[in-house]
Structures are given as structure tokens and as C-alpha cells.
Design an enzyme around this catalytic site. Structure first.
Site: not given
Length: 360
Positions: A120, A142, A184, A226, A236, A240, A244, A247, A251, A264
Site C-alpha cells: 500500500r 505520474k 520535451e 515543472k 492534473e 498541469r 500534454n 501528447h 501517444h 517517445h
């Protein structure tokens, strides 16, 4: 050594940036002598950097075990995550253990996600070794693995305890991976900072030749931007989402081509072009800014055209599964100018398709 801080109350953490900082005393904060930890890396880095990091961990008095995974985006899966969990259980790691991610975005994501679910939740430290991970993936918490139907669809928000960015790690990086990371970097400049974009235009050759001063400034600037954003919007829900940019399209390329076929950053570069073209068609982004974006991506060596064997229509199913989709509507991050971006809902699908077609 420079140090920044991500401000998140009790979960705040430092980002240390410098040359050969792995050997500094107390760099592995919050670990103390006698603490238990598990180093997670991949087969490539096991031959390049693992022994150096293990040496300094042991020298700091840490009881360290290790697990070595396969290398590549195609291995960012629940199966590889189970390898980490099994190693932790076999070595009898308890809830006070700390996972240490030594690698790029794939290792960082796998390690962070494993840390978030093992008993956990346990601590983890990021030691990013690729430019992409140093400027983006290692900061912000993330964590995720991929699914055949979509990238990063299974994951959690789980902040690291610290991020250790040793710029010397970049000397081990293949050149195409270095270029991939620059997508990026350019993304940050387009979203937030026209002056930084101009600085990149002037210094791109120095950055790509790993000039120590230039690359350190570049990483520090991205981490600074960031960290500020994460402190305002950790999960997000609003601001935030701007990170993206490119992206949603990128993606789709990665998922369609098969994870690992496109790096990527290569996919995100094309995604930035598609988002910029969408904005230009809508009348937001001026031609001059559009040309500057394209030119910088090209000068960096990044692709500006999508896969020839991927039709514009085939992007849509992937885009509809994007995590930003709300009530069946695609939400896009679009640049209005260099240094300013906004999130748009309900962009006409014909405009999206035209932007994709014109970028192939």
C-alpha cells in the site's frame, strides 16, 4: 550542484542537479545508514552505471538489493511490474523499504508505480539517466504502465522522496535518445517561456554536444517550470494538463506503431507539429511562430511528419481513449503563440483530421 524543491506540503521533495553528484555525501536522502532499499534498473544500464551507483549506496551504509528488467518501452507492462514486486517479496522487503529507479522514463514509471502499490505504498527515489526523464518524467509523480489499447492507462500519482539528476549519465546515452529528450525540452519552451525558446534556438548545438553549462541550465529550467506547475496542480485537474502539448497525437502514434517502434520524443515532436497546425488552421497560431517551432524541431533532428502507414482516421480511436477526454469530447492543448498555450474542447474533428493529414 543546484537544488530545486517541489512544494507539496509534507510530500515536498528536492531535485538535485549536477555533475557526478552520485558520489556526494547524503545525496540519497532520505535514506539513512542501515536502511533497506531495492535498486531497479534495466539490462543496458546494468552494464553502464549500476555498479557505480551500488558502490556509493553501499558506501552510504544502505542495505541494497537489485532487480534488472528488460530494456525498452515495450516492456512497460504489468508483467515487468510483477517482476519488481516478486523481487521485493523474495528479499523480504518491508513497508519501510525504498525503491530506487535508475533509468529513463520506463524504469521510473515502473518503479514509481510498484512503490505506490507495494504494501500500500513505500518510498522511492528517482535517478533519471536519459534527458527525457531528467527534464520531465522523473519529476511530478505520474507513474504508469501501458496497455495494448493505450499508453499510460494503468497508473497512479505517487511522488518520489527525491530526484537525483547527474548530468554525466547523459554521456552513456545513444544520440537518438538525446534528441528524443529534446522534444520535451522544446515542449516546455512552447508552453511557458518564449525567452527560453529563443535561448534554445541560439544554443541547440551546444546542448546536443553535451556542453556541461548548457545542458545543466536546460535541465534546471525545465525542472523549475515543472515543479512550479506541480505545486499548483499535482493531479492534473487543470493547469498541469498543459504539459500534454503534443501528447494526444503522439501517444496515438506510439500505440498504433507498437511501443518502442517510435521513441517517445519522436512521437511527441510530430504531435507538437500536429497541435501547432491545428492551432494555425483555427486562426490562433501565427505563421511565423509555426515556422519557428518546425525549424527548431528540424534543427534538433526530430521528425516533423507522422508515420506514412498510419492514416489520419486511425488516430481518432486512440485520441478518444486519451485521459483528457471528457464526456466523449477530445480536449487538446494548443499553442496560441510561443510561450502561451490553452486547453480546447470541441475542436471540429475535420480540422483535427486536416492537421494530421497535412503533417504526414
Amino acid at each position: 550542484m543546484k537544488q530545486l524543491k517541489v512544494i507539496l506540503g509534507k510530500r515536498s521533495y528536492p531535485i538535485s542537479i549536477g555533475s557526478n553528484i552520485i558520489q556526494k555525501d547524503d545525496i540519497f536522502w532520505p535514506l539513512q545508514p542501515g536502511n533497506q532499499a531495492m535498486l531497479v534498473t534495466n539490462k543496458t544500464l546494468a552494464n553502464l552505471l549500476k555498479d557505480k551507483v551500488l558502490y556509493h549506496l553501499r558506501k552510504s551504509g544502505i542495505k541494497i538489493d537489485q532487480v534488472i528488467l528488460s530494456d525498452g518501452e515495450q516492456y512497460k507492462t504489468l508483467n515487468e511490474m510483477e517482476v519488481i514486486i516478486s523481487a521485493l517479496l523474495e528479499k523480504k522487503h518491508t513497508r519501510d523499504t525504498t525503491l530506487i529507479a535508475l533509468g529513463g522514463g520506463v524504469i521510473g514509471d515502473l518503479t514509481g508505480f510498484s512503490a505506490s502499490v507495494y504494501q500500500r505504498g513505500v518510498r522511492f527515489i528517482q535517478i533519471p539517466t536519459t534527458l527525457l526523464a531528467q527534464v520531465d518524467a522523473s519529476v511530478g509523480g505520474k507513474t504508469a504502465v501501458n496497455h495494448l489499447l493505450g499508453k499510460n492507462m494503468i497508473g497512479s500519482f505517487w511522488q518520489p522522496s527525491s530526484v537525483i539528476i547527474d548530468v554525466d549519465c547523459l554521456k552513456t546515452l545513444p544520440y537518438n535518445e538525446l534528441i528524443s529528450g529534446m522534444a520535451e525540452v522544446i515542449k516546455y519552451a512552447i508552453i511557458f517561456d518564449e525567452k527560453f525558446f529563443s535561448w534554445l534556438e541560439e544554443n541547440i548545438e551546444d546542448i546536443l554536444s553535451l556542453n556541461n553549462k548548457s545542458i545543466a541550465y536546460c535541465i534546471e529550467k525545465c525542472c523549475e517550470l515543472k515543479s512550479r506547475l506541480i505545486s499548483l496542480d499535482e493531479r492534473e485537474s487543470n493547469l498541469r494538463t498543459l504539459l500534454n502539448l503534443g501528447h494526444t497525437y503522439g501517444h496515438a502514434i506510439e500505440a498504433h506503431a507498437g511501443y518502442g517502434s517510435w521513441l517517445h520524443g519522436e512521437a511527441i515532436s510530430v504531435g507538437i507539429v500536429m497541435a501547432s497546425r491545428t492551432s494555425k488552421i483555427l486562426g490562433y497560431l501565427k505563421e511565423d511562430d509555426f515556422k519557428r517551432i518546425i525549424t527548431l524541431l528540424k534543427r534538433t533532428g526530430l521528425p516533423i511528419k507522422g508515420p506514412k502507414n498510419m492514416s489520419a482516421a486511425s488516430y481518432v480511436p486512440y485520441m478518444m481513449r486519451d485521459k483528457k477526454v471528457i464526456s466523449g469530447e477530445i480536449r487538446l492543448v494548443l499553442p496560441l503563440s510561443i510561450g502561451k498555450t490553452e486547453i480546447y474542447n470541441n475542436v471540429d474533428k475535420n480540422i483535427i483530421l486536416t492537421a494530421i493529414k497535412d503533417s504526414q
